[in-house]
Write a protein that holds these residues in place. Structure first.
Motif, PDB file in Angstrom:
ATOM      1  N   LEU B  22       4.844   7.700  -6.708  1.00 40.88           N
ATOM      2  CA  LEU B  22       5.022   6.447  -7.455  1.00 40.88           C
ATOM      3  C   LEU B  22       6.503   6.206  -7.791  1.00 40.88           C
ATOM      4  O   LEU B  22       7.044   5.134  -7.494  1.00 40.88           O
ATOM      5  N   GLU B 111      -0.015   1.603   7.918  1.00 39.34           N
ATOM      6  CA  GLU B 111       0.757   0.391   7.610  1.00 39.34           C
ATOM      7  C   GLU B 111       1.276   0.336   6.189  1.00 39.34           C
ATOM      8  O   GLU B 111       2.147  -0.484   5.883  1.00 39.34           O
ATOM      9  N   ASP B 112       0.728   1.147   5.289  1.00 44.01           N
ATOM     10  CA  ASP B 112       1.182   1.039   3.904  1.00 44.01           C
ATOM     11  C   ASP B 112       1.134   2.385   3.192  1.00 44.01           C
ATOM     12  O   ASP B 112       0.545   3.344   3.703  1.00 44.01           O
ATOM     13  N   THR B 113       1.793   2.407   2.018  1.00 43.17           N
ATOM     14  CA  THR B 113       1.724   3.605   1.169  1.00 43.17           C
ATOM     15  C   THR B 113       1.215   3.194  -0.217  1.00 43.17           C
ATOM     16  O   THR B 113       1.662   3.731  -1.231  1.00 43.17           O
ATOM     17  N   GLU B 114       0.316   2.212  -0.232  1.00 40.92           N
ATOM     18  CA  GLU B 114      -0.222   1.744  -1.524  1.00 40.92           C
ATOM     19  C   GLU B 114      -0.938   2.884  -2.233  1.00 40.92           C
ATOM     20  O   GLU B 114      -1.759   3.573  -1.624  1.00 40.92           O
ATOM     21  N   LEU B 115      -0.629   3.040  -3.514  1.00 40.70           N
ATOM     22  CA  LEU B 115      -1.240   4.122  -4.277  1.00 40.70           C
ATOM     23  C   LEU B 115      -2.491   3.630  -4.981  1.00 40.70           C
ATOM     24  O   LEU B 115      -2.673   2.417  -5.177  1.00 40.70           O
ATOM     25  N   LEU B 202      15.374   0.056   3.706  1.00 36.00           N
ATOM     26  CA  LEU B 202      13.998   0.191   3.204  1.00 36.00           C
ATOM     27  C   LEU B 202      12.991   0.348   4.344  1.00 36.00           C
ATOM     28  O   LEU B 202      12.000   1.071   4.209  1.00 36.00           O
ATOM     29  N   ALA B 203      13.266  -0.320   5.486  1.00 35.92           N
ATOM     30  CA  ALA B 203      12.321  -0.237   6.607  1.00 35.92           C
ATOM     31  C   ALA B 203      12.227   1.187   7.145  1.00 35.92           C
ATOM     32  O   ALA B 203      11.120   1.720   7.327  1.00 35.92           O
ATOM     33  N   THR B 204      13.371   1.824   7.369  1.00 35.32           N
ATOM     34  CA  THR B 204      13.339   3.192   7.925  1.00 35.32           C
ATOM     35  C   THR B 204      12.761   4.174   6.898  1.00 35.32           C
ATOM     36  O   THR B 204      12.009   5.075   7.264  1.00 35.32           O
ATOM     37  N   GLN B 206      10.603   3.458   4.519  1.00 34.27           N
ATOM     38  CA  GLN B 206       9.157   3.233   4.397  1.00 34.27           C
ATOM     39  C   GLN B 206       8.404   3.806   5.605  1.00 34.27           C
ATOM     40  O   GLN B 206       7.329   4.365   5.455  1.00 34.27           O
ATOM     41  N   ARG B 207       8.998   3.694   6.792  1.00 33.76           N
ATOM     42  CA  ARG B 207       8.352   4.286   7.983  1.00 33.76           C
ATOM     43  C   ARG B 207       8.220   5.795   7.807  1.00 33.76           C
ATOM     44  O   ARG B 207       7.196   6.382   8.155  1.00 33.76           O
ATOM     45  N   ARG B 209       8.063   7.386   4.944  1.00 38.06           N
ATOM     46  CA  ARG B 209       7.062   7.642   3.897  1.00 38.06           C
ATOM     47  C   ARG B 209       5.649   7.540   4.476  1.00 38.06           C
ATOM     48  O   ARG B 209       4.771   8.328   4.127  1.00 38.06           O
ATOM     49  N   ILE B 210       5.447   6.580   5.364  1.00 37.00           N
ATOM     50  CA  ILE B 210       4.122   6.426   5.985  1.00 37.00           C
ATOM     51  C   ILE B 210       3.802   7.652   6.850  1.00 37.00           C
ATOM     52  O   ILE B 210       2.697   8.176   6.817  1.00 37.00           O
TER      53      ILE B 210
END
Lengths: 79, 237
Positions: B22, B111-115, B202-204, B206-207, B209-210
């Protein structure tokens, strides 16, 4: 239901572009092109959802800068 | 052996603190918006205050946890045969299962890392991250995101404080362990900060993190389970 706020969308995309490190001139150019192209794609529809708009703009942005398209598409899916 | 078990529990708790997603997620969003709006210098100052906010709340929570654990496990700091110890073991096993299956909203999505946090809270953190203007805003956002992680971190704070107090009776490293534990949650933030400074966006991030989603789930889950097993083996049996 709400009206489409194009200047706000443009501002947000330019902010993302600046954060990614895209030079401002180039960013303004392809953000404007992408919004125009997406609008013309969606012009036939009377009602547009957020997702429709997001998909259309992402598709256009991908042609110019995949990272910007990715950030625009995924910034609400990070937390 | 008891000291080694205590050190093991504290280290595993640090691993969990450093694997939680988070605070790094909020920090990544916040820093992205900050460098989009302000100069790198101002964004760096804001990020420093964000980190300070998370650290100060961590320290305050940990100090409170010392008091709570002293009250809960007052009987000469040895929680043997204590019903509370079993409650904490149950909580850790429950958290282990919950983090394995429900830590991310879509555990198998690429596609996401939504918690698995209330969506209103996620939107609120997202919009706050976007509207940071002053260092105090950044400080509050850091503190707030740390507090939002409390459902997972609170039992960890209490059990770690107990173990550190337990160590204190035989060993000298308790102060060092306390400081390291508080700093553990900063490691991913410092890593993210330098990733941004070194040109990643942020794109790299986030990739990555996924890609690391499964690793984080299993690390958190196995660490919780191992803590529960260590407590059963060294504090109960």
């Amino acid at each position: 239901m709400q009206d489409f706020d194009q200047p706000k969308l443009r501002r947000e995309l330019l902010l993302d572009a600046r954060a990614i490190g895209i030079p401002s001139g180039a960013a303004e150019d392809f953000v404007d092109r992408s919004i125009t192209a997406a609008m013309s794609t969606l012009s036939s529809k009377s009602l547009i959802t957020d997702q429709d708009l997001k998909r259309a703009i992402t598709k256009e942005l991908k042609k110019y800068h995949p990272d910007l398209a990715y950030v625009y598409q995924n910034r609400d899916k990070i937390i | 052996m008891n000291v080694l078990a205590s050190i093991g529990i504290v280290i595993l708790a640090m691993v969990i603190m450093a694997s939680l997603q988070l605070i790094p997620g909020v920090f990544a969003l916040f820093f992205h918006y900050a460098i989009g709006k302000y100069s790198l210098r101002k964004a760096s100052t804001l990020s420093l205050f964000f980190i300070l906010g998370t650290e100060i709340i961590s320290a305050l929570l940990f100090i409170s946890a010392f008091y709570v654990s002293y009250t809960l496990f007052l009987n000469d700091l040895n929680p043997r045969n204590n019903v509370l110890t079993w409650i904490f073991i149950g909580i850790f096993i429950a958290l282990s299962i919950a983090c394995l299956f429900f830590y991310f909203r879509h555990p198998h999505s690429k596609e996401d890392t939504e918690l698995f946090i209330p969506r209103k809270l996620a939107y609120s953190l997202n919009s706050r991250a976007k509207s940071i203007r002053t260092p105090s805003d950044a400080f509050v956002l850091g503190a707030l995101s740390n507090i939002c992680e409390l459902p997972i971190t609170l039992p960890l704070y209490i059990i770690t404080a107990t173990e550190i107090m337990y160590m204190h009776t035989e060993y000298f490293a308790d102060d060092l362990m306390t400081i390291l534990y508080i700093l553990a949650s900063t490691i991913p933030l410092i890593h993210l900060y330098y990733s941004f400074r070194l040109g990643r966006n942020l794109a790299t991030i986030q990739r990555t993190r996924i890609k690391d989603k499964i690793f984080h789930r299993f690390t958190i889950s196995l660490s919780f389970l191992t803590i529960a097993i260590l407590i059963i083996c060294f504090r109960i049996v």
